[in-house]
Design a protein around this motif. Structure first.
Motif, PDB file in Angstrom:
ATOM      1  N   LEU A   9       0.826  -1.202   0.000  1.00 42.74           N
ATOM      2  CA  LEU A   9       0.000   0.000   0.000  1.00 42.74           C
ATOM      3  C   LEU A   9       0.865   1.259   0.000  1.00 42.74           C
ATOM      4  O   LEU A   9       0.614   2.202  -0.750  1.00 42.74           O
ATOM      5  N   PHE A  13       0.724   3.592  -3.280  1.00 39.06           N
ATOM      6  CA  PHE A  13      -0.044   4.837  -3.132  1.00 39.06           C
ATOM      7  C   PHE A  13       0.752   5.967  -2.477  1.00 39.06           C
ATOM      8  O   PHE A  13       0.342   7.111  -2.544  1.00 39.06           O
ATOM      9  N   PRO A  15       1.187   7.200   0.627  1.00 43.91           N
ATOM     10  CA  PRO A  15       0.411   8.137   1.449  1.00 43.91           C
ATOM     11  C   PRO A  15       1.325   9.088   2.222  1.00 43.91           C
ATOM     12  O   PRO A  15       2.368   8.677   2.738  1.00 43.91           O
ATOM     13  N   SER A  39     -11.080   1.852   2.518  1.00 45.46           N
ATOM     14  CA  SER A  39      -9.628   1.725   2.643  1.00 45.46           C
ATOM     15  C   SER A  39      -9.046   2.471   3.841  1.00 45.46           C
ATOM     16  O   SER A  39      -7.873   2.301   4.153  1.00 45.46           O
ATOM     17  N   THR A 150      -9.077   9.764   0.457  1.00 43.34           N
ATOM     18  CA  THR A 150      -9.186   8.305   0.289  1.00 43.34           C
ATOM     19  C   THR A 150     -10.420   7.913  -0.505  1.00 43.34           C
ATOM     20  O   THR A 150     -10.448   6.863  -1.153  1.00 43.34           O
ATOM     21  N   ILE A 153      -9.824   7.402  -4.320  1.00 52.30           N
ATOM     22  CA  ILE A 153      -9.039   6.258  -4.803  1.00 52.30           C
ATOM     23  C   ILE A 153      -9.939   5.202  -5.427  1.00 52.30           C
ATOM     24  O   ILE A 153      -9.628   4.645  -6.481  1.00 52.30           O
ATOM     25  N   LEU A 163      -4.565   5.128  -8.727  1.00 49.61           N
ATOM     26  CA  LEU A 163      -3.291   5.338  -8.045  1.00 49.61           C
ATOM     27  C   LEU A 163      -3.076   6.827  -7.808  1.00 49.61           C
ATOM     28  O   LEU A 163      -2.801   7.584  -8.736  1.00 49.61           O
ATOM     29  N   ARG A 165      -2.074   9.778  -4.271  1.00 52.74           N
ATOM     30  CA  ARG A 165      -1.561   9.875  -2.909  1.00 52.74           C
ATOM     31  C   ARG A 165      -2.630  10.366  -1.934  1.00 52.74           C
ATOM     32  O   ARG A 165      -3.016  11.527  -1.982  1.00 52.74           O
TER      33      ARG A 165
END
Length: 254
Positions: A9, A13, A15, A39, A150, A153, A163, A165
């Motif tokens: 993850l 992504f 984050p 998620s 989120t 996404i 994809l 952030r």
């Protein structure tokens, strides 16, 4: 699971996180977060070194068959705790009891005060029962958390995730020791919950809506149903008009 899921993850992504220093290295604490996406329960634990325990409906753990066993293993692996929603007061009491048990072990307990995912990306009124009662029963600090983007996404109806952030902002711990022994005062429960939601709003930048997300979902569903019925009625009206027109043409020809 942090290696099998958390690692990929973070790589896929990437984050971004602010305020990791606000999560204690040890000891009990409550992570109270907004809820934008399914998620959320994966991204937040993925960026923390410590385990975070959330609650999930017991059906995820009791479904028979191979798929059911795999689902149960997955949810246990990512730190989900089964909650039996049966009984007089259902999920609320079960969630409170489960949260207290997690915190009494000195662990991190994750909770979504809104009670369900936001239907439109806005921040909704927090439910006072679970979060406030668990905080007052244990004396654990409440750490406000804001999940950012989120919901973008994997929007509803989309199979493949996008994809991009997402972000996570973690606020400073809130101490509610001044309310000790007042866990049965509904005004105290409301005040505590509202204070936490205000901090989440500041972190997330979301528009705040002073109603429960469950009520908003009902309104959206009712509006969608009414719109569908209106479209169907309009189509039926058009068909009836076409039928009448054809009958008139036949009479004219005769």
């Amino acid at each position: 699971m942090k290696v099998a899921i958390g690692g990929p993850l973070k790589v896929a992504f990437r984050p971004w996180v602010e305020g990791l220093e606000n999560v204690p290295d040890e000891g009990a604490a409550i992570l109270a977060s907004n809820h934008l996406s399914f998620s959320d329960s994966f991204f937040l634990p993925a960026v923390l070194d410590r385990k975070v325990t959330f609650i999930a409906k017991a059906e995820y753990f009791t479904t028979p068959g191979v798929k059911g066993r795999l689902t149960a293993a997955f949810f246990r692996g990512v730190g989900q705790l089964p909650v039996d929603r049966s009984g007089a007061r259902g999920a609320g009491e079960a969630a409170i009891k489960s949260g207290i048990e997690v915190l009494e072990r000195g662990e991190l307990f994750g909770i979504y005060p809104e009670g369900t995912r936001s239907p439109d990306g806005r921040l909704y009124r927090g439910k006072p029962g679970g979060l406030a009662r668990v905080a007052l029963a244990t004396g654990a600090p409440v750490i406000p958390v804001a999940m950012i983007d989120t919901e973008k996404i994997q929007p509803p109806g989309k199979v493949m995730p996008k994809l991009m952030r997402p972000g996570i902002r973690i606020g400073k711990p809130l101490d509610f020791s001044r309310y000790a022994g007042m866990e049965h005062d509904r005004f105290v429960l409301r005040a505590l919950t509202d204070e936490v939601m205000y901090e989440i709003m500041k972190l997330s930048g979301q528009e705040y809506v002073d109603m429960y997300a469950t009520a908003a979902k009902r309104q959206i569903a009712d509006a969608a149903k009414a719109a569908k019925e209106a479209r169907e009625a309009e189509k039926a009206k058009e068909k009836e008009a076409e039928k009448t027109e054809k009958e008139a043409e036949k009479k004219a020809e005769a």
